[in-house]
Design a protein around this motif. Sequence first.
Motif, mmCIF file in Angstrom:
data_model
loop_
_atom_site.group_PDB
_atom_site.id
_atom_site.type_symbol
_atom_site.label_atom_id
_atom_site.label_comp_id
_atom_site.label_asym_id
_atom_site.label_seq_id
_atom_site.Cartn_x
_atom_site.Cartn_y
_atom_site.Cartn_z
ATOM 1 N N VAL C 303 0.818 -1.209 0.000
ATOM 2 C CA VAL C 303 0.000 0.000 0.000
ATOM 3 C C VAL C 303 0.861 1.272 0.000
ATOM 4 O O VAL C 303 0.365 2.372 -0.237
ATOM 5 C CB VAL C 303 -0.993 -0.032 1.194
ATOM 6 N N ARG C 309 5.941 -2.733 -6.393
ATOM 7 C CA ARG C 309 6.648 -3.116 -7.612
ATOM 8 C C ARG C 309 7.762 -4.119 -7.298
ATOM 9 O O ARG C 309 8.242 -4.823 -8.181
ATOM 10 C CB ARG C 309 7.269 -1.883 -8.292
ATOM 11 N N PHE C 310 8.181 -4.131 -6.072
ATOM 12 C CA PHE C 310 9.274 -5.021 -5.661
ATOM 13 C C PHE C 310 8.747 -6.323 -5.064
ATOM 14 O O PHE C 310 9.220 -7.402 -5.373
ATOM 15 C CB PHE C 310 10.175 -4.315 -4.639
ATOM 16 N N ILE C 311 7.760 -6.181 -4.164
ATOM 17 C CA ILE C 311 7.279 -7.333 -3.390
ATOM 18 C C ILE C 311 5.779 -7.184 -3.172
ATOM 19 O O ILE C 311 5.321 -6.129 -2.740
ATOM 20 C CB ILE C 311 7.952 -7.396 -1.992
ATOM 21 N N PRO C 312 5.006 -8.246 -3.444
ATOM 22 C CA PRO C 312 3.557 -8.128 -3.237
ATOM 23 C C PRO C 312 3.114 -8.357 -1.791
ATOM 24 O O PRO C 312 1.945 -8.164 -1.478
ATOM 25 C CB PRO C 312 2.987 -9.216 -4.155
ATOM 26 N N ALA C 313 4.027 -8.795 -0.918
ATOM 27 C CA ALA C 313 3.650 -9.080 0.475
ATOM 28 C C ALA C 313 4.182 -7.977 1.388
ATOM 29 O O ALA C 313 5.273 -7.463 1.169
ATOM 30 C CB ALA C 313 4.224 -10.430 0.900
ATOM 31 N N PRO C 314 3.432 -7.648 2.434
ATOM 32 C CA PRO C 314 3.879 -6.574 3.329
ATOM 33 C C PRO C 314 5.010 -7.014 4.245
ATOM 34 O O PRO C 314 5.217 -8.211 4.462
ATOM 35 C CB PRO C 314 2.620 -6.279 4.160
ATOM 36 N N GLY C 315 5.753 -6.036 4.767
ATOM 37 C CA GLY C 315 6.708 -6.305 5.848
ATOM 38 C C GLY C 315 7.909 -7.131 5.472
ATOM 39 O O GLY C 315 8.611 -7.625 6.352
ATOM 40 N N HIS C 316 8.169 -7.314 4.184
ATOM 41 C CA HIS C 316 9.304 -8.133 3.786
ATOM 42 C C HIS C 316 10.571 -7.322 3.565
ATOM 43 O O HIS C 316 11.659 -7.884 3.571
ATOM 44 C CB HIS C 316 8.957 -8.955 2.545
ATOM 45 N N GLY C 317 10.426 -6.044 3.361
ATOM 46 C CA GLY C 317 11.591 -5.180 3.409
ATOM 47 C C GLY C 317 12.337 -4.929 2.109
ATOM 48 O O GLY C 317 12.726 -5.850 1.414
#
Lengths: 370, 370, 370, 370
Positions: C303, C309-317
Motif C-alpha cells: 500500500v 513493484r518489488f514485493i507483493p507481500a507486506p513487511g518483507h523489506g
Amino acid sequence: MTSIGVGLIGTGYMGKCHALAWNAVKPVFGEGPRPRLVHLAEVSPELAARRAEEFGFERSTSDWRELVADPEVEVVSVTTPNAFHAEMAIAALEAGKHVWCEKPMAVTLGDAERMAAVARASGKVTALGYNYIQNPVIRHIRRLLEEGAIGEVNHVRFEMDEDFMADPEALFYWKSEASSGFGALDDFGVHPLSLMQFLFGGVRRVMAQLAMPYADRPSRDGGRRKVETYDIASVLLELRNGASGVMALDRSAWGRKGRIAMQVFGSKGTIAYDQERMNEFQLFTASDRASEQGFRTILTAPVHAPYERFIPAPGHGLGFNELKIIECHELLKAIGGEAAQIVGFEQGLEIERAVHAMAQSHREQKWVGV
Amino acid sequence: MTSIGVGLIGTGYMGKCHALAWNAVKPVFGEGPRPRLVHLAEVSPELAARRAEEFGFERSTSDWRELVADPEVEVVSVTTPNAFHAEMAIAALEAGKHVWCEKPMAVTLGDAERMAAVARASGKVTALGYNYIQNPVIRHIRRLLEEGAIGEVNHVRFEMDEDFMADPEALFYWKSEASSGFGALDDFGVHPLSLMQFLFGGVRRVMAQLAMPYADRPSRDGGRRKVETYDIASVLLELRNGASGVMALDRSAWGRKGRIAMQVFGSKGTIAYDQERMNEFQLFTASDRASEQGFRTILTAPVHAPYERFIPAPGHGLGFNELKIIECHELLKAIGGEAAQIVGFEQGLEIERAVHAMAQSHREQKWVGV
Amino acid sequence: MTSIGVGLIGTGYMGKCHALAWNAVKPVFGEGPRPRLVHLAEVSPELAARRAEEFGFERSTSDWRELVADPEVEVVSVTTPNAFHAEMAIAALEAGKHVWCEKPMAVTLGDAERMAAVARASGKVTALGYNYIQNPVIRHIRRLLEEGAIGEVNHVRFEMDEDFMADPEALFYWKSEASSGFGALDDFGVHPLSLMQFLFGGVRRVMAQLAMPYADRPSRDGGRRKVETYDIASVLLELRNGASGVMALDRSAWGRKGRIAMQVFGSKGTIAYDQERMNEFQLFTASDRASEQGFRTILTAPVHAPYERFIPAPGHGLGFNELKIIECHELLKAIGGEAAQIVGFEQGLEIERAVHAMAQSHREQKWVGV
Amino acid sequence: MTSIGVGLIGTGYMGKCHALAWNAVKPVFGEGPRPRLVHLAEVSPELAARRAEEFGFERSTSDWRELVADPEVEVVSVTTPNAFHAEMAIAALEAGKHVWCEKPMAVTLGDAERMAAVARASGKVTALGYNYIQNPVIRHIRRLLEEGAIGEVNHVRFEMDEDFMADPEALFYWKSEASSGFGALDDFGVHPLSLMQFLFGGVRRVMAQLAMPYADRPSRDGGRRKVETYDIASVLLELRNGASGVMALDRSAWGRKGRIAMQVFGSKGTIAYDQERMNEFQLFTASDRASEQGFRTILTAPVHAPYERFIPAPGHGLGFNELKIIECHELLKAIGGEAAQIVGFEQGLEIERAVHAMAQSHREQKWVGV
C-alpha cells in the motif's frame, strides 16, 4: 563457462523475484557466468510475451514443455503454484537441466520423494527457494554457533507469523481447502525448518497441535463454508543435537507481516533474530562484564559476507529480494562445481518429512520421530 | 475499620517487598485502614529485631507461632521458603487471621489442597502473591479483552525466562534437587498461569516437555552432581475458551532477566507485552487504516487505573515493587468486604493443578486435562 | 522510446549502485524504456573493461570524454569523486545528454551554480542522487503530511550519524583536509536537507556550530597531522513554513552506521523515522482513544507505493540499493516527460546554499538566511 | 540520630511523592534515622488534615509558617508552586531547618540567588528535587564515564519532551502566561541541565532559539488569548569540558510522555538513554569485535547501586517514585554528614544561570556564556 542459459516458468510473486535475481547476480557478485535470459513460460502467450519483454527474456511461450525442451536453456526456475512443482522439476531434470524450484517442494510427500530420486539420478544441481538461510545475518549466526560464541545450544524457539488469513470475514479461498495441504504447517513451517536444518542439522522428533481460528468463512455464493486447513500450528520439538525447542506458526496473526522470530539459547549466551528487522540480530554473551551485560543489536555490515558485495558501508540494509540474488549466486557456484549453501532436493525432502511428521503427530496426538 | 494489625513472617526478597507494601499502601491509595505493623518473625531473634526496626514493626520474634498467636495481628504475610507455606498459612487461618502468602502455594499438590480447604472453612480472606496481574498494563489488557478490542482470542503465547541458572559451572544448589519441585515448571510456570487465569479463565489441557540444559553441575566437594530438575519447560495448551497456546519457560536463558512475554492473537487484533518493559504494551487493531496499521507502543498513564494513585503524569513508570502495593490494596479491599482482584487459595489451587498436570504430561508423554 | 542508451562514469560505491539500478529498473517496474548499457568509464582501461563485463556494459574507456561524446549514450551517470562532478556533468549536458549525478553537487558553491545554470540552459533532465527521498516510507510520510495526518508541523529534529571517522587513531586522510569541504556539513548535511526540501519545502535560516572531536590524527609519516574539517555539526534552523528545527550531524558517532533519524511534530500528531530501520516508521495521532494512544510502528507494505513493484507481500523489506532503482525510475519518468520525484540541479543548488549558509553561520557565529 | 522530624508543605504531585519517600526510605535502605512525620501544611485546613491522615503525619496546618516554627520539625519538604519556593525555603532555613525543595528553585534568578545565599549562611543542608540523577542507570553511566568506558566525551545530545501542552485547542492556563517563566526552558530545561551537571560538570556557553507552536489558545470567555511562553526550545551548547552539544525541549510534542533522551558520544564508544524506559540504557564500545559490535541494551540490576536495596533480582524494574526515595536517602546522608549525591541550592543556582543565559541568548540572538 562465461554464460548460462536461463528458463523461467511462472512470473508471479516468486517468478518476478527469480527474474530480478537473474538480472542482478552478475553485476552484484562480479564473478561467475553471465546469465543469458533465454526463455520464459506463462499460462497465456500474451502475458508470457509481456513479462519476457519486462524481465529481459529473449523468447516466451505458453507451453512450459517447450521451454524445458529448449537446448539453449541450461537451468530452469520453477516458480509456479506448488501443485506443479513436481511435474515441471522432474521434466526439467530429465531434460538435463539444473533446477531452481520454489518451496515447498510439493504438495504430497510422495511427489517430494520422486523429485529427490530423480534429482539424485540426474546428477544435476537442484536448489529450493529457502532464501532466508542466505541472509548475511543468518550466515553470520551460523559462524557464531560454529565457533561456540554462545556455547552449546540447549533450547530454541521459532515463530513464523503473518496476517493474510487473519480476517475472519475474508472470502473462503483455496488456502482453506484441504487439497492445499495442512495450512500453516506446510505454508510456513518449512521456513523455520530450513533455518533449523541450516543452523542445527534438523529435527529429530516432534509433537504438534494444529488449530483453526475460524471454523468457517464466507463463500462466494453468500453462504459460509467450513474451513479445512489449520492456520495455526504449535509444535514441541527436539533438534538432532538433542536441544529442546518450540515452533509456533500462525498465518492469522494480526499485525505480523513477515515475522520469523528465532531465539537460540546456549551455555554461554543467546542469539535472537526477527525477519521483520532482517538487517539486525541480537547477541548476548555471558563473558561481558556483569554491569554491562546486555543484548547487542548488531547491524549487518560488510564484515558479514556477502553483504559487502551489495554495499561497502555498514548498516545500510539489504532487502528481501536481495536474499534471492545471493541464493542465485550460490546456485551458480554449485553449478560451477564449487561448494555452495543451497537446499537441494535431497535436503528439501528432509524438511518435507518433518512437516509430515508434525501432521501425523497432530492426528495421533503423540510424539513422532522424523 | 481505621487500622489493621499486620504480622510478617520472613524478611527475604518477598518479605521486604511485603514490608514496603504495608508501609506504602495507605499513603499511595489514601483510603482503607492504616496498617499497624505489629509483629515480625525471622529465624534468629537478632535478625528479627533488626528487620523490625528497619521495616517499622513494633515487636519481633524468632518463633513464628508466637506471631500467629498475637491477638493484635489480624493479617499475616507469609514470605518464607515454599516448604513452610502450608504449615504457616494453615496455622494463621486457624488462628483467625487473614493470610497473604507468597507463591507458589506449596511444594506438593496435597498441601495446596489442604490450604484451600482450610481457607474455605475459615471464612478468612486469602491472597497469593501473583503480583503481575496487578500491573495497570495487565488490568487494562483485561479491560480491552472484555470490551472486544481484539475480537475473540484464538491463540496465545507465553514465555518466562531468566538466567540465574544459566551458568553451567555455577555450584549445584537446592534448586537442582528434585525435592524443590520440577524446576522451571513450578518456579516460573505459575506466573504465566496466573495471567492466563486472570485474562482467559485458565487452561483446559496441556502437553509438556521438560528439559535439562546441563546434566550435572559442580558440587561443593569438588566433584559434579547430577541435576534432578528441569530448567526448561515447553508446553502446548488449550485455554478454557478453546484457544490454542504455547508456554515456554527457561531459567537458564542467558540475558533474560525478568522476561514474561505474552502474545495474544484475536479475530480483530493482537496484544503483546513483556514484563522487562512493564510500563508499556503493544496493541494492533485491524480497524486502523491499511496504510497506517501497526503495533502501537502504549505507555502506562493515569487513565490506566490504579497508575494515577502513584503518579498523575503519564509515561513516568511504575516499578516491580509497586505492583505489590497494589496487591496489598486489593487484599485490604477484600478484607473490607469489597470486590477485589486477588488470587485466593481456591484459585491458586487451580494454578497448582495445571502445573502438576504438565508434569504428568511430561512423564506420560501425552496430553493431560487440568 | 523503447530503449535508452546509458553511460556510467565511475564504478566505486555509487557507480556500482547506479549499475545495479540500470540493470533492475525495467524488470522491477515493467514499464518505461529498457536501458541499454552502452559505455562505461573508469580511470584505468583494465578496470573499466572488467567493470563493463561485470555490470553488462557494451564498451568501456579510460577517457570519460569519449563516453560523453558517444552518440549512443543518451543519459550519463556521474559517480566520480565530488571534485569532478561539475566538469563532467557540464560536459555531458553540453553534449546533449541527460545527467544523473551523485550528491553533493560540487565542492564549491560557484561550481554548483554553474551546473544549475548549464542545466537550465540545456533543457535536459538532471537528477542528483538523493535516494533517501525515494524510500516508500518517506513518500508515504509526505502523503500523510499533505493530508494533515499530524496537523500543522511546528517542530522538526534531524540527526545523521555514522562512525567511519570515530576512531581517533585512524590515519589522517583526505576527508580531514579543508580542500574536501567543511566536514560533516557537506558530507552528511545534504541528506537531511534533501528530506527537509522534499517534505517541508526547505529551510529559511540557520545557526550552526561546527566541532572537531579530535584535533589531530596520526599521519603516514609517523607523526600527527592537524585535522582541518569538522566531523560534528549542530544546527538550529527555521523551515520555510516557519517551524523551528534542529539538525545534528556526526561522522564520528561510534555505533551509528547509517542513522538518519527524523522527528516531525505537528498539532495533531508526531512522526518518527530512522534510516537504520528503513522499512518502518512511527506514527502517533492524537485522535486515538486516550487509553490506547501510542506510537505505531508501521512496516512498509504494498500500500506504500512503489513498494508493490518489488514485493507483493507486506513487511518483507526493501534494501538501500533498491532506493536507487526507484530513483532511476523517476529519472526515466522525467526524461519521458512525466511528473517525477527527483532533485534536479536547480533544487540541488538550494540544498548547497543551505550548507554554505551553515558554514557562514559558524564562521560569523550568527543566524544566516538561506 | 535515630529519628528525624519531617515537615511537608504542599501535597500535590510532588508533595505526595515526597510523602511516599519519607514513608519508604527507612524500610528500603535499612539504615539512617527513621523519619518521624511531624507536620503537614496545605492551603485549606480540611485538606491538610485529610492528607496528614493519609500520609501518616502527626499534625497539620493551613499556615505553613506554623510548620516552619514547629521545633519538632528538623527538615522541611517544600513542594508548593514555584512562586512560593523562595519565601518558604528561606524561612525554613532561617528557622534552622534543612530544606528539600522541588525544582526549579524559583521563578526569578534574583530569588534563586537569595536562596543560595541564605543556604550558604545557614550551614543547613539543602537539596533540590532533581531526581533523575538518582536513577541507578544514570549513576552507573557516571561511573562508566569516569572509568573511561567510552573514552573522552566529545559530543552530547539531550531531548526532553512531553505532550501536556500539545493540544492547540486546550484552554489557555497559567503555563502560557509570561509570569510563569519562559516556557519549556525553565519547565523542562533544568532536568537535562541537572544531568549535564551531574555527568559533565555543566555548560559553558549557549545559543538558544525559543518557539511557539501555537500563537494563541482558547480562553475561558470563549475568545482566544495570545500565548506568552515558548513550548519549544532548541539550544546549541558547549559543555565545561569543551564538548559540543544540542538540547531540544518540547512540551507540545504529541506522544512523548516522559521522554528525557540522552546520547553521549566519546572517543571509544557511545551511551544512549531514554527516561521513558528508565530501567535500561544503551552502550556501544568500539573494543568489541568488528563483526559483533552493536549497542547493548543493559537492564538495571543489583550490580547497579542502589537498585539492590529495592530488589535482589535483575531486570525487574524501579519506578519513577523510587528515584525520590533514593534522593531522600541521599538527603539524609548529607544531613548525617556523609558524602551524598544531591543538588544543593548552590549547584541549583548554576542550573538556573544556564536557563537564564539561554533566555538571554534567544532575546539577543547570539551565544551567551554561563
